[in-house]
Structure formats: C-alpha cells, structure tokens
Scaffold this motif. Structure first.
Motif: not given
Length: 543
Positions: A262-263, A266-267, A376-377, A459
């Motif tokens: 998941d991380e 996101r990144h 993305n992040l 974030d």
C-alpha cells in the motif's frame, strides 16, 4: 536472495552478476519483429539505458546472456554490427564544440563496431551527418543496428541559449536525415530520450521512425507493474516488511506485506505512458532504493532526491517563471499539442515538458484531450518542496526562522506530540511562508501548513471527504492517522466558540474512522485571520 540491480545500466553485467532482471523481453521481441525504426521517451531513471544495453547484447551476441528469458525461444536472427551512440555528456557550449565532440566519440564507436577502419581520423569529418554518410557508405544492406540513447540531452542542455539550441537541433536533424536516407543499411534503429520534441523538428517528416512513447502496447516496457514487483521482488518485499515491523522474515504476515505494498503504491505508483491511460507502472529507481537494505527500507523520495531538477525541467521551469501553485492540479491539453515545441513560449509546452520529465503523468484521455497531473506522493512532495523554497527565496526569509521551523517540524515524527507542539509547528510555518502575499487570507490556515509538511516528506491532504463532511487536514502514516479540523476567527468573533464548533463537527461525523483502520488522533484548531496564527488548539477525544 538475488542482488538488486541498483544503478546497473549494463545488461550483460546485470545478468553475469545474477541480479534480479524483470523480464520484458517478450515486449522487446514484439517491438523488433514489427518495427524497423522506433523511438521512446521516458523520464530519467526509468531504465532507458538498460533497455538500450539489452538490445545491444541481443543484436551483437544473440541469446548468449538471455538464458531462461522469454526471448530465448523466440530469437532466431544472426548477429549484427551494433553502434551504440550516447548523446548525454557531449560538449554543448557551442555548435562547433558539439560537432567536434560527437564526431570524435561516434567515430571511435564505429571503429570498435567494425564498421570503419582504425585508420579513419576525426579531422576528416566536420559534422556527425558527414560521419554517418561515411558509415553508411561502407556498410552492406541490413548489416548494422543503430542504438541512440538520450538523443535530446544536448538540446535540453542548451535550452537557455536559443542560438546554440537552434544550431544543435539542426545538427541532430541532419544526423537523422542521413540515417533516414540510408535506412536500408540498418536492420534496426532504436532511439531514446526524455523529451518528445515535435517529430518534424528533430526526426523529419514522412515515414520513418515510429514513436512508441504513448503506444499502449509498450506502456509497461519501462518501469515496473505491480504484478512484476510481487513476482520478481517477493523475497525483497518480505525482507523489507520484516525490517519495518521488526520481525523475522518467516514471521511476516500477509497483512504486513499488504501494508508495505500500500505504501509503495502511494509513494511510487501512478505513472502512465499510454494514450488509453490503461497501464500504470511504478518508478523503478525508487522501488529499488526502498527495497535495498542500505536504505533501511524507508519510504523516501529517492527519484527526486537523486535526480533533482534535471537540466530539462530546471532550464524550462526557470524560463517560464518557476514552480507555481497551479502545478499541483490537473491540466488538460489537446492531444496534438502533447509534444515539446521548440518554441519555448508555446502555451502547451509546460504540461508536455513536465509530463515528459516525470513530474506529471497521464491521468485520463478523452475526446482528444489529455489530462495530466502529479502521479504519486513522491511527486507531490517534490512539487511542495520546490514551491516552498520558491516562496521562501522570494520573501527573503532569514536562516534563523528556517532553522526554527525545521526544529518544530520534528514534532510530527513523534506519536505522542501535544496540541501545544502542533501549534508551535503551525505558527512557525505561518511565520515563514505567510510573509508572502498570503497575509490576511483565511485559506492560508490549512494550505500553508499542508504545503510545508508535504514538502517535508509527509502525506498530508486538505479537504478530505468524510462521512457528512470534509476533514480540513489529514495526515496519513503507515501506522497512524491524524485529523485536524480548522476554524478561522476574525475580529469580534469568539475563538472559544470556534474551537467548540470544530470539536463538535469532528465528533458528529466521526472524522478519520474509515478503512484502512489506523490508530487515530484528532485535533481542533482555531486560526486568527488578522494575526495569521493559531490561537487555540485542543486534542479531541471521544466521550
């Protein structure tokens, strides 16, 4: 566990070293079988040079280094004389120095490939077009393979000097004109770069080189898909999860692996390079750096930190006035304008350039309109960092204020920070960033701390939809969530009343209680518009 191919641009070295290789040779074979000349653009550190090296190994030595890969059973061709020209690092101070440096380096490559005799000297050639004409004169039909890496590097380096840029562009154009005129001498021609300049401005008009940059069939040729990460880096993912959750590799749970993915998503996910907006890929450099034990498996902004502002976006963004607040949103441009125009003042250039450099990505394509935005992040961090620095530079902020802000920002690293520490952080941010034209603006209450904290690697989002409302500020961590409800108070209004309103709103709608469920802390804060500071803050606890 196999070694990670961090920084490896040599296919042969990667394979000889027993490193992880994400097998895309089925796509490579399809490309070679169906096309004679092709070009693809991708941002820096997406694996273009490794792809060129893979093609060099295949055409010059056959399947010697491809044991166990998809193409091993498909490839039946003989070997060829391969010339691998790299345009990056060439002298670009003037057109003359560019030509001289390129001729010297390319002549040496042609000699090593066995295309020209060692007796040939660079003094015999004034331009790379003349050199290419000579190379083609000496070669038989379909006997050579031409691989050109970073074709646009000299153009991007000279953007700030229109006269030199124009001269180098013509030199590159003439080079490809010669290649085109002698295309029968080549079995295959492959070109890479960052920028998709208007095709006629560099490669010429008419039939010839095929641009695969936005072709859906090649959307995953560079970068990693999520399935590829799970398949090829499974052991490394498990080791990363073990390090993050401080457990043994054999004790890592599926839930923990899911949190790590998941991380990663996101990144580093969200890049799209196809005109149907159908395939997403991860930034490979950042994924590899995260998986490396040397990086302690931290979700850092590896691509931006290592690549920074490369010459193309740096030169172009400075030319057009720097990073803007509007760059964080999505932008729509006509499909036909989705190339870099050699006229730097072209209105479509900004979105096209930032997309080609990897700062934007394709979000949606409809009715010949391309929607682009931050992928993305990691790129949200990059945008906020650059904009924060621009605001600070333009406002002439003292080092003392900046240092105090950095000290205050350490509070968010702690899981048990207090409402008072949060107030100190926010007020330090306002003092640094609100000295610009934001003074007196109530939107600064949330936008300013969101900008700074995002640029510092957190974030954070504003106006996140919740049940029956929107949370003003939401901080997401892998293992926790922070919600802040902000109320603004003006002259004559009661700060205490505003604080109670914020608290009531958070509890009534149970802000922050959504999937994935995480440990949650919620705060109510009151921002004084006249004073441009937080005047009241309180942690909210249920019941």
């Amino acid at each position: 566990m196999k070694k990670l191919p961090i920084g490896k641009q040599s296919f042969d070295a990667l394979r000889a070293g027993g490193m992880v290789y994400v097998d895309k040779t089925d796509i490579i074979f399809r490309m070679i079988e169906n096309l004679d000349q092709c070009f693809i653009s991708r941002p820096r550190r997406f694996g273009k040079s490794l792809l060129v090296s893979t093609l060099e190994s295949l055409f010059s030595r056959g399947t010697e280094m491809f044991k166990g890969l998809a193409i091993e059973k498909l490839w039946t061709e003989r070997t060829y004389r391969v010339m691998h020209f790299d345009f990056s690092g060439l002298e670009c101070g003037s057109v003359e120095s560019f030509q001289k440096d390129a001729v010297e380096k390319f002549l040496d490559i042609a000699k090593k490939a066995g295309v020209l005799d060692w007796q040939e000297t660079a003094a015999e050639y004034r331009t790379i077009k003349i050199l290419m004409n000579r190379i083609c004169l000496m070669a038989e039909n379909s006997s050579m393979v031409l691989l050109v890496d970073e074709y646009d590097s000299p153009l991007n380096e000279s953007l700030g000097n229109p006269e030199v840029f124009s001269g180098i562009r013509k030199a590159v154009f003439d080079f490809y004109s010669s290649v085109k005129e002698n295309s029968g001498r080549f079995r295959f021609i492959f070109v890479t770069g960052v920028s998709r300049f208007d095709r006629t401005a560099v490669f010429g008009d008419g039939p010839g080189i095929s641009d695969l940059s936005l072709n859906p069939l090649y959307g995953s040729l560079l970068g990693y898909t999520e399935d590829e990460i799970r398949h090829y880096f499974g052991e490394h993912l498990r080791a990363a999860a073990a390090a993050i959750f401080k457990t043994g590799c054999d004790e890592v749970t599926d839930t923990q692996l899911g949190l790590v993915m998941d991380e990663l998503r996101r990144h580093y996910d969200g890049y799209c390079f196809d005109q149907k907006a159908s395939v997403h890929v991860y930034q490979p450099w950042s994924v590899l750096q995260f998986l490396s034990p040397a990086g302690n498996h931290e979700f850092s902004d590896y691509w931006f930190q290592d690549s920074g502002m490369s010459s193309l976006p740096d030169n172009y963004v400075r030319f057009t006035g720097g990073v803007t607040e509007g760059d964080c949103g999505t932008h729509s441009i006509d499909w036909n304008s989705f190339v870099m125009n050699t006229d730097l003042n072209s209105p479509s250039n900004r979105a096209a350039v930032l997309t080609q450099c990897g700062y934007f990505t394709i979000k949606k394509v409809a009715d010949r309109q391309v929607r682009v935005g931050l992928p993305n992040l990691e790129l949200r961090h990059a945008w906020a960092y650059l904009l924060s620095n621009r605001i600070r530079d333009e406002s002439g902020i003292s080092h003392e204020l900046t240092d105090s802000l950095e000290d205050a920002s350490a509070a968010l690293h702690k899981k048990d920070f207090s409402a008072d520490e949060l107030t100190v952080l926010f007020n330090s941010i306002y003092k640094v960033l609100n000295s610009s034209n934001k003074i007196g603006n109530e939107y600064a209450a949330c936008d300013t701390p969101a900008l700074y904290c995002l640029g510092s690697g957190y974030d954070v989002r504003t106006e996140v939809p919740e049940k029956g409302g929107r949370a003003d500020l939401t901080f997401e961590f892998m293992d926790r969530r922070i919600i802040i409800e902000m109320k603004c108070v003006r002259e004559g209004e009661s700060a205490e009343t505003k604080l109670r309103e914020a608290e009531s709103q958070v509890l009534a709608h149970d802000y922050g209680s959504y999937i994935p469920v995480k440990p949650l802390r919620r705060f109510a804060m009151v921002f004084s518009v006249p004073l441009q500071k937080i005047v009241l803050a309180k942690e909210i606890t249920a019941g």
